[in-house]
Write a protein that holds these residues in place. Structure first.
Motif, short mmCIF file in Angstrom:
data_model
loop_
_atom_site.label_atom_id
_atom_site.label_comp_id
_atom_site.label_asym_id
_atom_site.label_seq_id
_atom_site.Cartn_x
_atom_site.Cartn_y
_atom_site.Cartn_z
N LYS A 1 0.86 -1.19 0.00
CA LYS A 1 0.00 0.00 0.00
C LYS A 1 0.89 1.23 0.00
CE LYS A 1 -4.10 -1.94 2.20
NZ LYS A 1 -4.99 -1.92 3.38
N THR B 1 8.03 5.75 6.07
CA THR B 1 7.81 7.04 5.41
C THR B 1 9.17 7.67 5.16
OG1 THR B 1 5.75 7.34 6.65
CG2 THR B 1 6.68 9.29 5.57
N SER C 1 3.66 7.42 2.28
CA SER C 1 4.02 6.30 3.14
C SER C 1 3.84 4.98 2.40
CB SER C 1 3.16 6.30 4.41
OG SER C 1 3.47 7.43 5.19
N SER D 1 3.76 0.55 2.80
CA SER D 1 3.75 -0.65 3.64
C SER D 1 3.83 -1.89 2.75
CB SER D 1 2.49 -0.72 4.51
OG SER D 1 1.34 -0.93 3.73
N SER E 1 6.49 -0.99 7.39
CA SER E 1 5.88 0.28 7.00
C SER E 1 6.92 1.38 7.18
CB SER E 1 4.65 0.55 7.87
OG SER E 1 4.11 1.82 7.57
N PHE F 1 5.76 -7.62 8.11
CA PHE F 1 5.10 -6.37 7.71
C PHE F 1 6.08 -5.23 7.96
CE2 PHE F 1 2.87 -2.49 8.96
CZ PHE F 1 1.99 -2.31 7.91
N ARG G 1 3.61 -6.18 3.07
CA ARG G 1 3.31 -7.37 3.90
C ARG G 1 3.53 -8.61 3.07
NH1 ARG G 1 2.34 -11.63 6.95
NH2 ARG G 1 0.47 -11.68 8.28
#
Length: 616
Positions: free
Chosen positions: A69, A168, A74, A76, A166, A164, A78
């Motif tokens: 995503k 920025t 940002s 992410s 994530s 996972f 998974r």
């Protein structure tokens, strides 16, 4: 006056920790920073570094899907692999030279072998979070610029195994960055072409490939192939190729799943081998005629690959594995057997290939006389030619550190080129000044490139007459006024590149320079605005009665101001080809005879500007 001596003691020696070093010298780890306008800018490398770990899990047979995503800057990722061992989660993303890929049995044909990837992502992000799910347990850690901000206790979870991540990208490092969907989708498609059976979900889209490199060519080719794509596979090698109706050679090459955008030993080996095998099959023809208009993809797997930089865009390995067969011999032996067999079994395809070679040979011989005259004319013109103001470093200077920064601005008229010339970086920025509107080259043959002096000088300046290997500038920037004439010149130049040097556009080297339309200032602050929306915002924020200037042409912008627009704050719009239309369709629509479709398009999209200049 005596020169002051500088002390040199233990206090002068300073060791940087891992994150400080990455942040101080990001180029050593991710190449150039950029703002997202180029496919090899840092923000895409950060995504790739995280993705490579997930891909390696898939290659090892763990997890068949990856979810990505991206929104508001940002990212992410998974995956559904084994997950990072829970006791090593912190070390894997924050301790240099830590990873599971040093055990060559587990990852002998992996890309990320140096244990740096996710550490660089962590250090260069103002927010970074990693979660590992393994056998009902979960470990989570959050970081900022490489420093732990929160470490969670081990938790129970019912989520599937996997990792996972994530992050920025830090806006202090990546200024005004913006992810371009086209670049991300191309990267994700490449992952799927090279890893059949893998499914990637990106925002609302699904990526999956059944036929590998054959799908890559079918989905990316401009127009229909001259003959069915030849798709050959063997242990640790896969190739697909055909011939197109366009000029040039178009290669996509990969090593261990890594897209080597600058080629390397494997791509050179393929170019040599495919020409040699075809020449031996017919018993004649020159390699240059055999390769003309070829569209190909080659992927090989190498143990302990050696790349020419941390970003792994060019393979330097001479051997398939340490002490083993050379890359050249490996590719040659494979094609000698597989391609020769294919040509014998498919005489109809072999006939089409031979016709294409004969056509290329005929055109080359017809051009040879014109080329000689054009070269002599270009030499004379270059002695007196003030249209090109060259720079000191060039893209084909492989050992120069700043070669990636090299660019050439193609401008209209002397006033615009004068402003750019005075404010440019003479080391990396060249300027080419057009005399007027270039010729419309739509529907013409390559003969016009040599007969038209301006086209010939552009070709000579870029050094792309025979192939892209010696391209002198990484970015070819069209810098024209934001008016009707400027747009027309832009279209004429793009027609020239797409007609005769399509690889220049396909490989992401062509850009449009965005220049400000307005300057809004008061006594304290000056704002440059690239749209009416930005102008309205500046008017609100700068208070009553600011001074507003409308720039009607590049020549009106002073050199002192221009240095802002072609320096650190440069705004470039990449020229990206849509997969929905072939080059021929696009050129016919925009540059062919006035068609009803184009007239409808103009009427539907014509906007009458409501006096933007009223307040100016």
């Amino acid at each position: 006056m005596a020169e002051e001596k500088v002390s040199y003691t233990e206090e002068n020696i300073r060791s940087l920790d891992w994150k400080e070093h990455i942040r101080m010298r990001p180029g050593m780890y991710i190449g150039k920073l950029g703002d997202g306008s180029s496919p090899d800018d840092g923000i895409y490398i950060l995504l790739k570094e995280v993705m490579d770990n997930s891909i390696d899990e898939f290659v090892m047979g763990n997890g068949r899907k990856i979810k990505i995503k991206i929104g508001d800057g940002s990212v992410s990722v998974r995956d559904y692999g084994r997950g990072i061992p829970l006791g090593k989660v912190v070390d894997v993303v924050s301790k240099m030279n830590t990873g599971g890929k040093y055990d060559s049995k587990a990852f002998k044909k992996s890309v990320g072998l140096n244990g740096v990837g996710t550490k660089a992502v962590n250090a260069l992000s103002n927010y970074f979070k990693v979660e590992s799910y393994r056998d009902g347990k979960c470990k989570k850690v959050e970081f900022s610029a490489g420093n732990i901000t929160k470490e969670y206790d081990l938790e129970d979870t019912d989520k599937e195994n996997g990792t996972f991540v994530s992050f920025t990208p830090d806006p202090e490092v990546f200024k005004n960055y913006n992810y371009k969907t086209n670049y991300i989708e191309k990267m994700l498609w490449n992952y799927c072409y090279l890893n059949r059976g893998l499914t990637i979900h990106y925002n609302s889209k699904r990526f999956h490939s059944k036929n590998g490199l054959k799908d890559l060519l079918e989905n990316n080719m401009d127009g229909d192939p001259l003959y069915p794509i030849i798709h050959l596979e063997g242990d640790d090698i896969e190739v697909a190729f055909t011939h197109a109706r366009s000029y040039g050679e178009d290669y996509s090459s990969f090593v261990n799943g890594q897209h080597t955008t600058q080629g390397g030993t494997h791509q050179s080996a393929f170019r040599e081998a495919v020409a040699r095998v075809i020449k031996d099959f017919y018993g004649k023809y020159e390699p240059v005629d055999i390769r003309q208009s070829i569209v190909a993809a080659v992927s090989i797997k190498v143990i302990e690959p050696v790349f020419e930089s941390q970003t792994k865009t060019k393979l330097g390995s001479l051997e398939i594995e340490p002490g083993g067969k050379s890359v050249r011999a490996f590719v040659m032996d494979f094609l000698k057997k597989k391609l020769d067999n294919y040509l014998h079994k498919n005489p109809d395809v072999a006939d089409i290939i031979e016709k294409k070679i004969k056509q290329s040979e005929k055109e080359r011989k017809e051009l040879s006389g014109i080329r000689k005259i054009a070269r002599e004319r270009a030499k004379k013109a270059n002695l007196h030619n003030k249209k090109l103001r060259d720079c000191k470093i060039h893209y084909n200077d492989l050992k120069k550190e700043r070669r990636e920064e090299t660019s050439i601005f193609i401008t209209e008229g002397d006033s615009a080129s004068g402003s750019i010339t005075k404010s440019r970086d003479v080391n990396t920025q060249a300027v080419f000044s057009l005399r007027g509107k270039p010729l419309n080259s739509y529907g013409l043959t390559k003969k016009v490139v040599y007969e038209n002096e301006e086209f010939n000088l552009i070709q000579a300046a870029l050094n792309i007459e025979d192939d892209m290997e010696d391209l002198r500038y990484n970015k070819v920037i069209i810098a024209t006024d934001a008016d009707v004439d400027g747009m027309h010149i832009r279209l004429l130049l793009l027609t020239f590149f797409l007609r005769f040097f399509p690889d220049l556009v396909k490989k992401g080297h062509v850009y449009i320079l965005q220049t400000p339309l307005f300057r809004v200032r008061n006594k304290k602050e000056t704002r440059y605005c690239y749209s009416d929306e930005e102008r309205q915002k500046a008017l609100k924020e700068l208070g009553k009665n600011p001074e507003i200037t409308r720039f009607k042409g590049l020549g009106e912008i002073s050199p002192d101001e221009f240095k802002h627009f072609i320096g650190e704050d440069i705004r470039l719009e990449p020229v990206i080809l849509s997969k929905d239309h072939s080059i021929e369709e696009v050129l016919t629509f925009y540059m062919g005879k006035n068609t009803p479709q184009r007239q409808e398009f103009i009427i539907e999209n014509l906007k009458i500007e409501e006096a933007i200049t009223e307040e100016v």
